[in-house]
Design an enzyme around this catalytic site. Structure first.
Site, mmCIF file in Angstrom:
data_model
loop_
_atom_site.group_PDB
_atom_site.id
_atom_site.type_symbol
_atom_site.label_atom_id
_atom_site.label_comp_id
_atom_site.label_asym_id
_atom_site.label_seq_id
_atom_site.Cartn_x
_atom_site.Cartn_y
_atom_site.Cartn_z
ATOM 1 N N GLY A 24 0.839 -1.210 0.000
ATOM 2 C CA GLY A 24 0.000 0.000 0.000
ATOM 3 C C GLY A 24 0.856 1.234 0.000
ATOM 4 N N ASN A 25 0.261 2.364 0.298
ATOM 5 C CA ASN A 25 1.050 3.604 0.401
ATOM 6 C C ASN A 25 0.461 4.488 1.496
ATOM 7 O OD1 ASN A 25 -0.927 5.581 -0.811
ATOM 8 N ND2 ASN A 25 -0.746 4.110 -2.497
ATOM 9 N N ARG A 26 1.111 5.631 1.740
ATOM 10 C CA ARG A 26 0.762 6.455 2.911
ATOM 11 C C ARG A 26 -0.321 7.484 2.645
ATOM 12 N NH1 ARG A 26 5.099 5.243 6.277
ATOM 13 N NH2 ARG A 26 7.032 4.926 5.134
#
Ligand code: CTP
Length: 401
Positions: free
Chosen positions: A210-212
């Site tokens: 995923g990412n932030r």
């Protein structure tokens, strides 16, 4: 415009408070549900009984009822969230200064700080007070954070002086509010699709790539579009945030494939689509059915490319206006423009690379708007909410939707 609206009218302690009675009548006649909050000083100028009779609602001025054996508490947060509009008329120098510095020592101020709705302030003070740089600075600041200032008028003042400082007449206040709301409804009758947040790609039942991204920008855009009268569908990836506005249709998704399906399902019928999501470009080729066990020193993951949602919608596009985002760390303008063409968009919102104050997870951001029609427009660092409004204002001013 005001029929059925829930309006809080704050009245502060100035001689113009008597005009608030006429304003209540105008609002009630227009079909609004009006509740009045007084500052303690306002009670020296106008009686609660008059305002309660005209508004057909009890008038509030204390956090709690001192004489009530049950100590009834007036919840400023609930009041602030109840309101569709908050008008403060008259707004004295004292109250404006408190608002500008987030003081909360009376019910009106605490409610102001809790309100999420549009706020209209009608300043009223004597000539020299109104012109004092401190008051002008407070008014400028309050306007810069989104309050609407209803300009004071010139004329004879209570002190006998002539000049600017008189509170606008109730009819003028009423017209000002109606005109502002009418202008703000630039997306009335329009369907707007927005995607936001990250996407998660499962590796196994407990892990993901995923990412932030927090989704804050997309959520702010959804709320701003709703305030401008649009029917909004928000396709939101996995984030702990969500819009406060209940009338936004919220579709929760996790993976890129789910986000693509939800966006495609709503794209044909929409007038404007804004794709702000930080979509994972790749996903694991295989999703393990069981938790991946620790084996050797290295673990190789084979990734395959995800569909590009923006590009897919760009290919399907008919009359819809399509807006994409871009994050570039080098040759930003050039690469952003390339995305505008390659993904068949009408507008690219070019994010600046992450730093202390902007980008992922922060409350502020700074962007450039890239369109085929105009030179790139730089929107300076500001709150994501203010930015969302400016982006939508640019869209409604530049394109016919
Ligand atoms: N986007 C998308 N689907 C993807 C990747 C990106 O819909 N699989 C959209 C984003 O929502 C954004 C725009 O495309 O509106 C640009 O995203 P960005 O991450 O800047 O660029 P990429 O297309 O992923 O290209 P690159 O990472 O090579 O810069």
């Amino acid at each position: 415009m005001l029929s059925g609206k829930k309006i809080l009218l704050g009245v502060t302690g100035g001689i113009a408070a008597y005009k608030a009675t006429y304003l209540v009548r105008l609002l009630v006649k227009a079909g609004a549900d009006v509740r009045v909050i007084l500052t303690p000083a306002a009670r020296d100028f106008v009686t609660p009984l008059t305002l309660a009779t005209l508004s057909k609602n009890p008038v509030l001025w204390n956090f709690f009822e001192k004489d009530d054996p049950e100590g009834k508490w007036h919840n400023h947060v609930e009041l602030g969230l109840w309101a569709d509009l908050f008008i403060v008329a008259p707004a004295t120098s004292n109250t404006l200064a408190s608002m500008a510095t987030a003081k909360a020592d009376n019910l009106l101020l605490a409610t102001y700080l809790s309100a999420k709705c549009p706020v209209f302030l009608a300043p009223a003070m004597d000539l020299d007070m109104y012109q004092h740089p401190a008051n002008q600075k407070n008014l400028d600041y309050l306007q810069s954070i989104g309050n609407h200032i209803i300009p004071a008028e010139s004329g004879e003042l209570a002190s006998g002086l002539e000049g600017k400082g008189r509170m606008a007449e109730p009819d003028t206040i009423f017209d000002f509010i109606e005109n502002t709301l009418r202008q703000q409804q630039k997306l009335a009758g329009k369907k707007v699709l927005i995607n936001a947040g990250p996407t998660y790609e499962s590796l196994d039942p407990v892990r993901f790539l995923g990412n932030r991204s927090s989704g804050k920008t997309g959520i702010a855009l959804a709320e701003a579009a709703h305030q401008m009268g649009a029917e909004v569908t928000l396709v939101l990836g996995p984030t702990h945030l969500q819009p406060k506005e209940k009338n936004i249709k919220l579709i929760r998704v996790e993976s890129t494939a789910e986000m693509l399906n939800a966006c495609e399902a709503h794209f044909d019928n929409c007038h404007l689509a804004i794709l702000s999501a930080a979509v994972s470009d790749y996903r694991p080729e295989h999703q393990a059915q069981q938790k991946i066990k620790k084996k050797g020193e290295k673990l190789l993951l084979r990734l395959v490319q995800n569909p590009d949602i923006l590009k897919a919608l760009g290919q399907k596009k008919k009359k819809q206006l399509l807006v994409g985002f871009a994050l570039e760390t080098e040759n930003a303008l050039e690469n952003g423009k390339a995305k505008l063409h390659n993904k068949n968009c009408d507008l690219i919102v070019l994010n600046s690379p992450d730093n202390k104050e902007r980008g992922f997870g922060h409350d502020t951001n700074e962007v450039h708007l890239l369109s085929h029609q105009k030179e790139p427009l730089h929107l300076e660092l500001k709150s994501k909410t203010a930015l969302a409004h400016e982006i939508l204002d640019y869209i409604t001013a530049t394109f016919s939707i």
